[in-house]
Write a protein that holds these residues in place. Structure first.
Motif, PDB file in Angstrom:
ATOM      1  N   PHE A  53       0.834  -1.202   0.000  1.00 36.11           N
ATOM      2  CA  PHE A  53       0.000   0.000   0.000  1.00 36.11           C
ATOM      3  C   PHE A  53       0.868   1.251   0.000  1.00 36.11           C
ATOM      4  N   ASP A  54       1.924   1.231   0.811  1.00 33.04           N
ATOM      5  CA  ASP A  54       2.772   2.410   0.988  1.00 33.04           C
ATOM      6  C   ASP A  54       3.399   2.861  -0.323  1.00 33.04           C
ATOM      7  N   ARG A  55       3.767   1.920  -1.162  1.00 33.47           N
ATOM      8  CA  ARG A  55       4.352   2.286  -2.460  1.00 33.47           C
ATOM      9  C   ARG A  55       3.339   3.048  -3.308  1.00 33.47           C
ATOM     10  N   GLY A  56       2.097   2.596  -3.302  1.00 34.22           N
ATOM     11  CA  GLY A  56       1.074   3.308  -4.055  1.00 34.22           C
ATOM     12  C   GLY A  56       0.735   4.643  -3.445  1.00 34.22           C
ATOM     13  N   ALA A 321      -2.117  -0.599  -6.112  1.00 31.24           N
ATOM     14  CA  ALA A 321      -3.220   0.104  -6.769  1.00 31.24           C
ATOM     15  C   ALA A 321      -4.191   0.693  -5.759  1.00 31.24           C
ATOM     16  N   LEU A 322      -4.483  -0.053  -4.709  1.00 30.84           N
ATOM     17  CA  LEU A 322      -5.414   0.436  -3.696  1.00 30.84           C
ATOM     18  C   LEU A 322      -4.824   1.609  -2.928  1.00 30.84           C
ATOM     19  N   GLY A 357     -11.467   3.303 -10.226  1.00 29.78           N
ATOM     20  CA  GLY A 357     -10.130   3.202  -9.657  1.00 29.78           C
ATOM     21  C   GLY A 357      -9.266   2.208 -10.397  1.00 29.78           C
ATOM     22  N   LEU A 358      -8.017   2.134  -9.965  1.00 31.56           N
ATOM     23  CA  LEU A 358      -7.114   1.119 -10.493  1.00 31.56           C
ATOM     24  C   LEU A 358      -7.497  -0.263  -9.974  1.00 31.56           C
ATOM     25  N   TYR A 359      -7.767  -0.328  -8.688  1.00 35.73           N
ATOM     26  CA  TYR A 359      -8.059  -1.598  -8.034  1.00 35.73           C
ATOM     27  C   TYR A 359      -9.482  -2.062  -8.301  1.00 35.73           C
ATOM     28  N   ALA A 360     -10.417  -1.145  -8.315  1.00 29.95           N
ATOM     29  CA  ALA A 360     -11.823  -1.516  -8.491  1.00 29.95           C
ATOM     30  C   ALA A 360     -12.621  -0.281  -8.894  1.00 29.95           C
ATOM     31  N   SER A 361     -13.885  -0.500  -9.194  1.00 29.40           N
ATOM     32  CA  SER A 361     -14.841   0.591  -9.386  1.00 29.40           C
ATOM     33  C   SER A 361     -15.680   0.676  -8.116  1.00 29.40           C
ATOM     34  N   TYR A 362     -15.617   1.805  -7.437  1.00 28.78           N
ATOM     35  CA  TYR A 362     -16.226   1.933  -6.114  1.00 28.78           C
ATOM     36  C   TYR A 362     -17.604   2.586  -6.191  1.00 28.78           C
TER      37      TYR A 362
END
Length: 397
Positions: A53-56, A321-322, A357-362
């Protein structure tokens, strides 16, 4: 300073996430930065997700600031390493609220910590987005400030149980987790889900993530007649020891469950590459390779744009991504609400629909703060990791 659409994109990646931030309007630069609290278990046995997560998170913050900030205001990231300890997470959350006076908090990253911090943030009306799975963490009536950007335990349990029982055609399961609040809770919910889908739980237990020898536990699972093991932990050490012990016993039983079993760090810790076989994890549509070997266009564009900048080989793409999505979601709320007022940020989040989003559509509403659609969940082969993403598991459509 005028903030343009490009001012909130991810470095020319051409992402749908970036376009969702919308056209900015001219605004006078303000001296006060937008302070974002980041409660991260960056060390300790449960640190693998937070590292990804931290990298993103840092990539998104740096990119937004490099392109002018939000309404002329820079993002300021305040990071506290909770070490996966609920007490440390509580202390850090209180410090962020009362002393640092952050405008929003991303995290914690582990459900055990979030169970401890969620009521505190609710009392302070602190806007909070997190990636924790335990169902009870989201309750718009009790916690109107808290929004989930990941699947709930109910969604995960359903996807994993269906795969094990209906596709792998297995009936007898061992269910294990670590001794954290997350592991303990999920062993119970996963066992119930397997039973609902027609499977039988023949063994269930929690195991300390630092326990060096898992042979006695694995022997008990085998002697109970388990045909598969459902695994619920984010600890790469515990996961790799499970895989190595399985191989040493010559027990050809599949592992199903937590996506952390596909983490690149697991691949570095297992004794042999073949120990990673027959492991099937919860996956996500946006972070899965299609038949053409490619990711969805906007995700592939992001991966291409960060090549050589973010290491995706020893983590998972969905964690990175998140992290990006979380920062962009906070930035979008400030952009659309016109400032950092808590009510405005929360009010915007309550209107989010099909946020790309990158990870999902919220999608959130005043009565639903679980943002991930069921259709974004898939099952993946844990050992198919390439640039943080995975192939679909056998038999899974």
């Amino acid at each position: 300073m005028t903030i343009t659409r490009r001012g909130l994109t991810l470095g020319g990646a051409g992402l749908a996430t970036a376009s969702s931030l919308g056209l900015a309007t001219p605004a006078l630069a303000q001296s006060e930065p937008i302070r974002i609290g980041w409660l991260a278990a960056l060390t300790g046995p449960s640190s693998a997700p937070a590292i990804g997560f931290d990298r993103g998170v840092r990539h998104a913050v740096d990119t937004i600031n490099a392109n002018g900030g939000v309404r002329g205001r820079r993002l300021e990231l305040l990071v506290r390493d909770t070490q996966g300890d609920p007490t440390k997470a509580v202390n850090a959350a209180q410090e962020m609220i009362s002393r640092a006076r952050v405008h929003a908090i991303w995290g914690p990253t582990n459900s055990g910590e979030s169970l401890a911090t969620t009521p505190i943030m609710a009392r302070a009306r602190m806007p909070n987005v997190h990636p924790c799975f335990v169902d009870s963490l989201i309750d718009p009536a009790r916690y109107p400030n808290a929004f989930r950007m990941a699947p709930s335990n109910s969604q995960i349990d359903d996807a994993v149980s269906k795969y094990g029982v209906e596709i792998l055609k297995l009936k007898k399961f061992a269910v294990i987790g670590d001794t954290t609040g997350y592991g303990t809770t999920t062993v119970n919910s996963s066992s119930a889900s397997i039973a609902r889908h027609g499977g039988e739980v023949v063994y269930r237990a929690t195991i300390d993530a630092t326990q060096p020898d898992l042979t006695p536990d694995m022997l008990r699972m085998r002697n109970a007649g388990a045909e598969a093991i459902a695994v619920w932990t984010v600890s790469p050490g515990l996961i790799s020891r499970l895989m190595n012990t399985r191989a040493n016993m010559g027990w050809d039983v599949p592992l199903v469950g937590h996506p952390a079993m596909g983490n690149g760090e697991v691949g570095q810790l297992i004794a042999k590459p073949e120990n990673w076989q027959k492991t099937y994890i919860l996956g996500f549509k946006n972070c899965s390779y299609g038949a053409d070997g490619k990711l969805p266009n906007h995700v592939q564009a992001f991966v291409d744009s960060v090549r050589g900048k973010i290491n995706l080989e020893d983590t998972t793409l969905w964690w990175v991504a998140l992290g990006v999505d979380a920062i962009n979601m906070i930035a979008k709320a400030v952009q659309e609400s016109g400032g950092t007022d808590a009510a405005g940020i929360i009010g915007y989040w309550n209107t989010v629909q099909n946020w790309p989003g990158l990870y999902a559509s919220y999608a959130w509403s005043p009565t639903n703060h679980n943002g991930l659609p069921d259709g974004d969940l898939v099952m993946s082969e844990a050992n198919s990791l390439r640039q943080g993403a995975y192939r679909l598991a056998p038999g899974y459509v």
